[in-house]
Design a protein around this motif. Structure first.
Motif, PDB file in Angstrom:
ATOM      1  N   SER A  89       0.906  -1.214   0.105  1.00 20.49           N
ATOM      2  CA  SER A  89      -0.079   0.130   0.014  1.00 20.49           C
ATOM      3  C   SER A  89       0.968   1.289  -0.086  1.00 20.49           C
ATOM      4  N   HIS A  90       1.924   1.243   0.755  1.00 24.62           N
ATOM      5  CA  HIS A  90       2.723   2.142   0.735  1.00 24.62           C
ATOM      6  C   HIS A  90       3.516   2.630  -0.685  1.00 24.62           C
ATOM      7  N   GLN A  91       3.779   1.379  -1.571  1.00 27.32           N
ATOM      8  CA  GLN A  91       4.202   1.498  -2.880  1.00 27.32           C
ATOM      9  C   GLN A  91       3.454   1.660  -4.013  1.00 27.32           C
ATOM     10  N   GLN A  92       2.056   1.630  -3.725  1.00 29.89           N
ATOM     11  CA  GLN A  92       1.053   2.040  -4.781  1.00 29.89           C
ATOM     12  C   GLN A  92       1.104   3.100  -6.015  1.00 29.89           C
ATOM     13  N   GLY A  93       1.753   4.140  -5.422  1.00 27.31           N
ATOM     14  CA  GLY A  93       2.331   5.202  -6.429  1.00 27.31           C
ATOM     15  C   GLY A  93       3.347   4.497  -7.427  1.00 27.31           C
ATOM     16  N   GLU A  94       4.255   3.898  -7.289  1.00 24.04           N
ATOM     17  CA  GLU A  94       5.440   3.362  -8.033  1.00 24.04           C
ATOM     18  C   GLU A  94       4.785   2.052  -8.648  1.00 24.04           C
ATOM     19  N   ILE A  95       4.138   1.344  -8.301  1.00 22.28           N
ATOM     20  CA  ILE A  95       3.380   0.213  -9.093  1.00 22.28           C
ATOM     21  C   ILE A  95       2.322   0.811 -10.062  1.00 22.28           C
ATOM     22  N   ILE A  96       1.635   1.716  -9.856  1.00 22.38           N
ATOM     23  CA  ILE A  96       0.828   2.518 -10.685  1.00 22.38           C
ATOM     24  C   ILE A  96       1.628   3.106 -11.729  1.00 22.38           C
ATOM     25  N   GLN A  97       2.590   3.407 -11.614  1.00 19.77           N
ATOM     26  CA  GLN A  97       3.608   4.122 -12.630  1.00 19.77           C
ATOM     27  C   GLN A  97       4.126   2.997 -13.503  1.00 19.77           C
ATOM     28  N   ARG A  98       4.443   1.929 -12.932  1.00 24.03           N
ATOM     29  CA  ARG A  98       5.249   0.630 -13.718  1.00 24.03           C
ATOM     30  C   ARG A  98       4.071   0.161 -14.450  1.00 24.03           C
ATOM     31  N   ILE A  99       2.829  -0.110 -13.979  1.00 27.02           N
ATOM     32  CA  ILE A  99       1.702  -0.799 -14.717  1.00 27.02           C
ATOM     33  C   ILE A  99       1.564   0.351 -16.065  1.00 27.02           C
ATOM     34  N   ASN A 100       1.200   1.555 -15.856  1.00 20.09           N
ATOM     35  CA  ASN A 100       1.034   2.463 -16.984  1.00 20.09           C
ATOM     36  C   ASN A 100       2.163   2.349 -17.964  1.00 20.09           C
ATOM     37  N   GLY A 101       3.319   2.251 -17.532  1.00 20.71           N
ATOM     38  CA  GLY A 101       4.593   2.272 -18.212  1.00 20.71           C
ATOM     39  C   GLY A 101       4.540   1.017 -18.978  1.00 20.71           C
ATOM     40  N   PHE A 102       4.115  -0.037 -18.581  1.00 18.12           N
ATOM     41  CA  PHE A 102       3.786  -1.424 -19.268  1.00 18.12           C
ATOM     42  C   PHE A 102       3.010  -1.328 -20.276  1.00 18.12           C
ATOM     43  N   PHE A 103       1.595  -0.432 -19.901  1.00 18.75           N
ATOM     44  CA  PHE A 103       0.804  -0.585 -21.156  1.00 18.75           C
ATOM     45  C   PHE A 103       0.983   0.507 -22.158  1.00 18.75           C
ATOM     46  N   GLY A 104       1.717   1.617 -21.538  1.00 18.59           N
ATOM     47  CA  GLY A 104       2.022   2.717 -22.441  1.00 18.59           C
ATOM     48  C   GLY A 104       1.307   3.579 -22.514  1.00 18.59           C
ATOM     49  N   PHE A 105       0.328   3.665 -21.659  1.00 20.27           N
ATOM     50  CA  PHE A 105      -0.886   4.852 -21.380  1.00 20.27           C
ATOM     51  C   PHE A 105      -1.322   4.621 -20.136  1.00 20.27           C
ATOM     52  N   PRO A 106      -2.095   6.020 -19.569  1.00 17.57           N
ATOM     53  CA  PRO A 106      -2.591   5.673 -18.190  1.00 17.57           C
ATOM     54  C   PRO A 106      -3.618   4.737 -18.062  1.00 17.57           C
ATOM     55  N   ALA A 107      -3.379   3.417 -18.111  1.00 16.41           N
ATOM     56  CA  ALA A 107      -4.413   2.492 -18.015  1.00 16.41           C
ATOM     57  C   ALA A 107      -5.040   2.366 -16.360  1.00 16.41           C
ATOM     58  N   ILE A 108      -4.397   2.730 -15.616  1.00 16.93           N
ATOM     59  CA  ILE A 108      -4.713   2.522 -14.115  1.00 16.93           C
ATOM     60  C   ILE A 108      -4.493   3.964 -13.244  1.00 16.93           C
ATOM     61  N   ASN A 109      -5.407   3.686 -12.405  1.00 19.47           N
ATOM     62  CA  ASN A 109      -5.382   5.261 -11.768  1.00 19.47           C
ATOM     63  C   ASN A 109      -5.363   4.832 -10.288  1.00 19.47           C
ATOM     64  N   GLN A 110      -5.848   3.700  -9.843  1.00 19.57           N
ATOM     65  CA  GLN A 110      -5.964   3.373  -8.423  1.00 19.57           C
ATOM     66  C   GLN A 110      -5.488   1.733  -8.301  1.00 19.57           C
ATOM     67  N   VAL A 111      -5.087   1.375  -7.098  1.00 16.65           N
ATOM     68  CA  VAL A 111      -4.822  -0.069  -6.747  1.00 16.65           C
ATOM     69  C   VAL A 111      -5.592  -0.501  -5.605  1.00 16.65           C
ATOM     70  N   ARG A 112      -6.228  -1.622  -5.691  1.00 16.57           N
ATOM     71  CA  ARG A 112      -7.314  -2.037  -4.392  1.00 16.57           C
ATOM     72  C   ARG A 112      -6.291  -3.458  -4.364  1.00 16.57           C
ATOM     73  N   ILE A 113      -6.080  -3.263  -2.982  1.00 15.48           N
ATOM     74  CA  ILE A 113      -5.334  -4.698  -2.592  1.00 15.48           C
ATOM     75  C   ILE A 113      -6.277  -5.496  -1.754  1.00 15.48           C
ATOM     76  N   VAL A 114      -6.170  -6.759  -1.828  1.00 14.41           N
ATOM     77  CA  VAL A 114      -6.802  -7.669  -1.048  1.00 14.41           C
ATOM     78  C   VAL A 114      -5.822  -8.635  -0.448  1.00 14.41           C
ATOM     79  N   GLN A 115      -6.194  -9.053   0.569  1.00 10.88           N
ATOM     80  CA  GLN A 115      -5.187 -10.049   1.317  1.00 10.88           C
ATOM     81  C   GLN A 115      -5.752 -11.396   1.169  1.00 10.88           C
ATOM     82  N   LYS A 116      -4.827 -12.105   0.677  1.00  7.25           N
ATOM     83  CA  LYS A 116      -5.305 -13.657   0.386  1.00  7.25           C
ATOM     84  C   LYS A 116      -3.954 -14.153  -0.039  1.00  7.25           C
ATOM     85  N   PRO A 117      -4.069 -15.589   0.247  1.00  9.16           N
ATOM     86  CA  PRO A 117      -2.802 -16.441  -0.249  1.00  9.16           C
ATOM     87  C   PRO A 117      -2.815 -16.345  -1.703  1.00  9.16           C
ATOM     88  N   VAL A 118      -1.297 -16.387  -2.080  1.00 16.20           N
ATOM     89  CA  VAL A 118      -0.875 -16.192  -3.337  1.00 16.20           C
ATOM     90  C   VAL A 118      -0.136 -17.346  -3.884  1.00 16.20           C
TER      91      VAL A 118
END
Length: 170
Positions: A92-121
Motif C-alpha cells: 500500500s505504501h508503494q501504490q504510486g510506484e506500482i501504478i507508474q510501472r503498470i502504466n509504463g507497461f501498457f504505454g498509457f495511463p491505464a490504471i489510476n488506482q490499486v485495490r489490495i486484497v489480502q489472500k494467499p497467493v
C-alpha cells in the motif's frame, strides 16, 4: 519473404500464440487483464513483491455517456492485486510506484488506482528437487552422448536434461 510470413504459410504457429489467443479473450472479459500482464508481473511488481502478489482484475469504469450511446473519453481503471499477509501494508505504501510501472507497461495511463486484497497467493508450480548426479555406467553413457557438442552452454544444458531423464528411469 520474411521468416514470420514463411512460418504462417507453412502453418507453423508457436503454442504460446495459440494459448494466448484462447486465454486472452476470457481473461479480458472476466478480469479485464491479459496474459502479457500476468507474464510480466514479476518485472512490474519488482523483486520485493513478485512472490507475494498477483494481479487479479482490472475494473474499467462504465460511463453514462457510453450507456446513452454517445462517444466519450477514456477513463483509467482500478487494478485489484492479491497480496499475502502483512506484505499488503508495504504494498500500500508503494501504490504510486506500482501504478507508474503498470502504466509504463501498457504505454498509457491505464490504471489510476490499486485495490489490495489480502489472500494467499500461490507461488506457482511446486519446484522439483534437483536430480541426483549420475554415477557409474549411466554417467559414462551420458558423457559419451554429449562428446561432440561444441558449445559449453548447450553441453551443460544437455547434461542437466540427460541427468534428469536418465535419473528418473532408475
Amino acid at each position: 519473404m520474411n521468416n514470420k510470413a514463411e512460418k504462417q504459410r507453412r502453418g507453423i504457429v508457436q503454442i504460446s500464440e495459440v494459448a494466448n489467443a484462447l486465454i486472452d479473450p476470457v481473461l479480458a472479459k472476466r478480469a479485464g487483464i491479459n496474459t502479457m500482464l500476468l507474464g510480466s508481473w514479476d518485472e512490474i511488481a519488482g523483486s520485493q513483491f513478485a512472490e507475494c502478489t498477483r494481479p487479479e482484475r482490472i475494473a474499467w469504469p462504465r460511463r453514462a455517456a457510453e450507456m446513452a450511446g454517445e462517444g466519450g473519453g477514456y477513463q483509467p481503471g482500478v487494478l485489484t492485486i492479491a497480496c499475502e499477509g502483512a506484505r499488503a501494508l508495504f504494498l500500500s505504501h508503494q501504490q504510486g510506484e506500482i501504478i507508474q510501472r503498470i502504466n509504463g507497461f501498457f504505454g498509457f495511463p491505464a490504471i489510476n488506482q490499486v485495490r489490495i486484497v489480502q489472500k494467499p497467493v500461490s507461488a506457482g508450480p511446486p519446484r522439483r528437487a534437483k536430480p541426483r548426479p549420475l554415477t557409474g555406467e549411466a554417467a559414462r553413457h551420458l558423457d559419451d552422448l554429449v562428446v561432440g557438442i561444441e558449445g559449453e552452454a548447450l553441453k551443460a544444458a544437455l547434461m542437466r536434461l540427460g541427468t534428469a531423464v536418465i535419473g528418473r528411469r532408475r
